[in-house]
Design a protein around this motif. Structure first.
Motif, PDB file in Angstrom:
ATOM      1  N   THR A   1      12.974  13.344   5.387  1.00 34.17           N
ATOM      2  CA  THR A   1      13.100  12.409   6.869  1.00 34.17           C
ATOM      3  C   THR A   1      11.654  11.866   7.984  1.00 34.17           C
ATOM      4  OG1 THR A   1      12.490  14.388   8.304  1.00 34.17           O
ATOM      5  CG2 THR A   1      14.675  13.709   7.485  1.00 34.17           C
ATOM      6  N   SER A   2      12.020  11.100   8.753  1.00 35.71           N
ATOM      7  CA  SER A   2      10.404  10.877   9.611  1.00 35.71           C
ATOM      8  C   SER A   2      10.092  11.494  10.029  1.00 35.71           C
ATOM      9  CB  SER A   2      11.158   9.546  10.295  1.00 35.71           C
ATOM     10  OG  SER A   2      11.452   7.372   9.661  1.00 35.71           O
ATOM     11  N   GLN A   3      10.366  12.976  10.194  1.00 33.42           N
ATOM     12  CA  GLN A   3       9.973  14.228  10.602  1.00 33.42           C
ATOM     13  C   GLN A   3       9.416  15.173   9.678  1.00 33.42           C
ATOM     14  OE1 GLN A   3       9.697  14.941  13.951  1.00 33.42           O
ATOM     15  NE2 GLN A   3      10.657  13.204  13.927  1.00 33.42           N
ATOM     16  N   ASP A   4      10.012  14.942   8.547  1.00 38.69           N
ATOM     17  CA  ASP A   4       9.201  15.975   7.827  1.00 38.69           C
ATOM     18  C   ASP A   4       7.463  14.435   7.584  1.00 38.69           C
ATOM     19  OD1 ASP A   4      11.172  17.081   6.883  1.00 38.69           O
ATOM     20  OD2 ASP A   4      12.849  15.883   5.697  1.00 38.69           O
ATOM     21  N   ILE A   5       7.509  13.930   7.661  1.00 36.69           N
ATOM     22  CA  ILE A   5       6.268  12.757   6.411  1.00 36.69           C
ATOM     23  C   ILE A   5       5.606  13.132   8.263  1.00 36.69           C
ATOM     24  CG2 ILE A   5       5.281  10.625   6.741  1.00 36.69           C
ATOM     25  CD1 ILE A   5       7.130  11.674   4.249  1.00 36.69           C
ATOM     26  N   VAL A   6       5.929  13.076   9.612  1.00 42.43           N
ATOM     27  CA  VAL A   6       5.289  13.352  10.728  1.00 42.43           C
ATOM     28  C   VAL A   6       4.415  14.749  10.944  1.00 42.43           C
ATOM     29  CG1 VAL A   6       5.321  13.905  13.349  1.00 42.43           C
ATOM     30  CG2 VAL A   6       6.507  11.328  11.919  1.00 42.43           C
ATOM     31  N   ARG A   7       5.242  16.092  10.552  1.00 48.39           N
ATOM     32  CA  ARG A   7       5.150  17.440  10.459  1.00 48.39           C
ATOM     33  C   ARG A   7       4.126  17.327   9.526  1.00 48.39           C
ATOM     34  NH1 ARG A   7      10.517  18.524  11.761  1.00 48.39           N
ATOM     35  NH2 ARG A   7      10.931  18.404   8.941  1.00 48.39           N
TER      36      ARG A   7
ATOM     37  N   MET B   1     -10.975  20.528  -0.365  1.00 46.10           N
ATOM     38  CA  MET B   1      -9.352  21.360  -0.086  1.00 46.10           C
ATOM     39  C   MET B   1      -9.171  20.092   1.025  1.00 46.10           C
ATOM     40  SD  MET B   1     -10.596  25.398   0.202  1.00 46.10           S
ATOM     41  CE  MET B   1      -9.432  25.681   0.535  1.00 46.10           C
ATOM     42  N   MET B   2      -7.079  20.381   0.759  1.00 48.72           N
ATOM     43  CA  MET B   2      -6.312  19.866   1.354  1.00 48.72           C
ATOM     44  C   MET B   2      -5.113  20.927   1.903  1.00 48.72           C
ATOM     45  SD  MET B   2      -5.007  17.135  -1.228  1.00 48.72           S
ATOM     46  CE  MET B   2      -4.086  17.425  -2.006  1.00 48.72           C
ATOM     47  N   ALA B   3      -4.799  20.429   3.458  1.00 49.98           N
ATOM     48  CA  ALA B   3      -3.820  21.418   3.620  1.00 49.98           C
ATOM     49  C   ALA B   3      -2.860  22.092   3.181  1.00 49.98           C
ATOM     50  CB  ALA B   3      -2.981  21.155   4.879  1.00 49.98           C
ATOM     51  N   PRO B   4      -2.432  23.198   2.511  1.00 56.22           N
ATOM     52  CA  PRO B   4      -1.079  23.348   1.483  1.00 56.22           C
ATOM     53  C   PRO B   4       0.222  22.946   1.814  1.00 56.22           C
ATOM     54  CG  PRO B   4      -1.990  25.465   2.540  1.00 56.22           C
ATOM     55  CD  PRO B   4      -2.944  23.778   2.809  1.00 56.22           C
ATOM     56  N   ASP B   5       0.883  22.620   2.978  1.00 58.19           N
ATOM     57  CA  ASP B   5       1.876  21.836   3.844  1.00 58.19           C
ATOM     58  C   ASP B   5       1.404  20.947   4.166  1.00 58.19           C
ATOM     59  OD1 ASP B   5      -0.200  22.940   6.171  1.00 58.19           O
ATOM     60  OD2 ASP B   5       1.949  23.919   7.090  1.00 58.19           O
ATOM     61  N   GLY B   6       0.245  19.858   3.843  1.00 59.77           N
ATOM     62  CA  GLY B   6       0.038  18.906   4.298  1.00 59.77           C
ATOM     63  C   GLY B   6       0.807  17.965   3.307  1.00 59.77           C
ATOM     64  N   ILE B   7       0.317  16.555   3.991  1.00 63.17           N
ATOM     65  CA  ILE B   7       1.070  15.015   3.475  1.00 63.17           C
ATOM     66  C   ILE B   7      -0.064  14.556   2.083  1.00 63.17           C
ATOM     67  CG2 ILE B   7      -1.570  13.382   4.194  1.00 63.17           C
ATOM     68  CD1 ILE B   7       3.118  13.105   4.238  1.00 63.17           C
ATOM     69  N   GLY B   8      -0.640  15.115   1.412  1.00 67.75           N
ATOM     70  CA  GLY B   8      -0.761  15.067   0.779  1.00 67.75           C
ATOM     71  C   GLY B   8      -0.400  15.911  -0.317  1.00 67.75           C
ATOM     72  N   VAL B   9      -0.430  16.937  -0.441  1.00 69.11           N
ATOM     73  CA  VAL B   9       0.491  18.026  -1.335  1.00 69.11           C
ATOM     74  C   VAL B   9       2.191  17.843  -1.277  1.00 69.11           C
ATOM     75  CG1 VAL B   9       1.561  19.653  -1.663  1.00 69.11           C
ATOM     76  CG2 VAL B   9      -1.020  19.945  -1.090  1.00 69.11           C
ATOM     77  N   LEU B  10       2.090  17.180   0.196  1.00 64.83           N
ATOM     78  CA  LEU B  10       4.024  16.802   0.022  1.00 64.83           C
ATOM     79  C   LEU B  10       4.342  15.526  -1.148  1.00 64.83           C
ATOM     80  CD1 LEU B  10       6.843  16.638   1.194  1.00 64.83           C
ATOM     81  CD2 LEU B  10       5.997  15.511   2.664  1.00 64.83           C
ATOM     82  N   LEU B  11       3.285  14.432  -1.115  1.00 65.52           N
ATOM     83  CA  LEU B  11       3.629  13.150  -1.244  1.00 65.52           C
ATOM     84  C   LEU B  11       3.297  12.949  -3.300  1.00 65.52           C
ATOM     85  CD1 LEU B  11       1.679  10.568   0.531  1.00 65.52           C
ATOM     86  CD2 LEU B  11       3.613  11.058   0.685  1.00 65.52           C
ATOM     87  N   ARG B  12       2.499  13.647  -3.775  1.00 66.13           N
ATOM     88  CA  ARG B  12       2.038  14.599  -4.443  1.00 66.13           C
ATOM     89  C   ARG B  12       3.138  15.209  -5.261  1.00 66.13           C
ATOM     90  NH1 ARG B  12      -1.967  17.701  -4.884  1.00 66.13           N
ATOM     91  NH2 ARG B  12      -0.901  19.536  -5.302  1.00 66.13           N
ATOM     92  N   GLU B  13       3.803  16.495  -5.187  1.00 68.03           N
ATOM     93  CA  GLU B  13       4.149  17.151  -5.309  1.00 68.03           C
ATOM     94  C   GLU B  13       6.123  16.236  -5.533  1.00 68.03           C
ATOM     95  OE1 GLU B  13       4.877  20.716  -3.176  1.00 68.03           O
ATOM     96  OE2 GLU B  13       2.763  21.718  -4.451  1.00 68.03           O
TER      97      GLU B  13
END
Length: 425
Positions: free
Chosen positions: A68-74, A1-13
């Motif tokens: 933004t870079s902050q989006d990626i960091v979060r 499982m992955m974090a629902p608000d993590g980097i994997g979901v963000l990049l894929r979506e």
């Protein structure tokens, strides 16, 4: 499982919202790093959170995904937090339950046998053993193997491709260096770090990124000094000397090469031979031809006594082919064209692998020798032929520098013709 608000979901979506495949997204990202190839495999690992992006990628991801870079960091922080939480839920709580049961069993056994037990002592000993032996022994063994694998050279691959293939190993090396280790393990790790970072420096040198090459060689020197290996230190310094040597700072190169020769000592080693050969090229470039000839003699004497790993055809060895390549350049710079032609012929005869870069550099040396001999048409014909046969991935860095030096020495129509060819993308 992955974090629902993590980097994997963000990049894929974000990628799927544009309708791009991973391969198409990788090509899209290339425009944000000056056309340098981007490995779609990184996107697959990040989207599945098999690995997380390191800080060097944050700005690229922000630009390529309109964030933004902050989006990626979060998002990366959220993924790390999720990893820790799931690891705790899946592992720690279960282990605590097992520990309780194990202690109950040991207590019952003590009553039956008459021996009292101390709760947790078995776990304590296991932890001490892990601390003494190093729980990351697998990572250390892998890095040692990676060093062995990468030291073999390009083997027909463009420099940027090799650098991309080393990326995950560099990330792991950084992680492992940040962990505590016993003194002996730390020494071995420093040796491996010196080798791997030295290889990155070589690639950046060949690509023409002088500043980054200097930085990586400085890192490699620091690691070599920590390892206490004089031969590794001599190799790093000799290789470092080739940066100023090939990019117009002969005196700086001679200074580094002299340090390399001193560190390498009197024994016949690959680092000593390389240091002597680079010294010869640096002094020849600086106009000290007598000093260059003495260094050539030193290099030849050492090369005659190398065997085994010292003469291996790797970035850490000094094989006969590499010896002839260095002497070709030294004699070319001194204007001793007959000697240079002989070295070029000997080097090419021993160049069995694709070695696109090595063959091109030898041909550029031959073109420079024709220029010295007064054959301007022959010089420009050979240089143009070499350049036009080069794959685009090789038309920057070291080969362009060598071609540009020849271009500057040519007069009139020959100068113009080579200039036009070098200006063509």
């Amino acid at each position: 499982m992955m974090a629902p608000d993590g980097i994997g979901v963000l990049l894929r979506e974000r990628r799927e919202a544009t309708g791009r495949s991973r391969e198409e997204q990788a090509l899209f990202l290339e425009q944000f790093q000056a056309g340098e190839p981007f490995d779609a495999g990184n996107l697959k690992r990040w989207e599945r959170e098999k690995r997380l992006p390191t800080p060097r990628w944050y700005q690229l991801l922000a630009e390529g995904y309109e964030l933004t870079s902050q989006d990626i960091v979060r998002a990366v922080v959220a993924s790390r937090r999720w990893r820790r939480a799931t690891r705790h839920a899946d592992g720690v709580d279960g282990e605590e339950e097992k520990t309780v049961k194990r202690r109950s069993f040991l207590g019952a056994a003590a009553l039956a046998t008459g021996f009292a037990t101390v709760p947790g002592i078995a776990e304590a000993r296991a932890g001490i053993n892990a601390g003494l032996s190093g729980s990351d022994a697998g990572d250390l063994a892998y890095l040692d193997g990676a060093f062995e694998r990468h030291r073999g050279g390009y083997r027909g691959r463009p420099p940027l491709v090799v650098l991309g293939q080393m990326q995950d190993d560099l990330d792991l090396l950084r992680d492992v260096l940040g962990r505590p280790h016993p003194a002996g393990t730390r020494t071995d790790l420093a040796h491996t770090a010196a080798g791997i970072t030295g290889l990155v420096a070589i690639i950046q040198h060949d690509r023409g990124d002088q500043r980054d090459a200097h930085g990586w060689f400085a890192t490699a020197e620091q690691a070599a000094r920590e390892s206490g290996d004089k031969q590794m230190l001599g190799w790093v310094l000799a290789r470092h000397a080739m940066v100023p040597l090939n990019y117009g700072a002969a005196n700086a190169a001679a200074g580094l090469a002299a340090r390399a020769r001193a560190e390498s000592g009197d024994s016949p080693t690959a680092s000593a031979a390389l240091a002597a050969a680079v010294t010869a090229r640096a002094l020849a470039s600086a106009g000290d031809h007598q000093g260059a000839l003495r260094a050539v003699a030193d290099a030849c004497n050492i090369a005659e006594h190398l065997d085994g790993a010292q003469a291996a055809d790797t970035w850490f060895g000094y094989p006969r082919q590499k010896h002839h390549v260095h002497l070709s350049q030294a004699f070319t710079l001194m204007g001793r064209t007959r000697d240079a032609y002989a070295e070029q012929e000997a080097a090419l005869a021993l160049t069995l692998s694709p070695s696109i870069m090595t063959r091109a550099l030898l041909e550029m040396d031959a073109a420079s020798c024709l220029r010295t001999d007064g054959d301007l048409t022959g010089a420009v014909d050979k240089a143009v032929s070499v350049w036009e046969k080069l794959p685009p991935a090789y038309r920057d860095g070291l080969i362009r520098t060598r071609a540009a030096a020849l271009h500057q020495s040519l007069p009139g129509a020959a100068h113009d013709r080579l200039g036009e060819v070098l200006a063509t993308p």
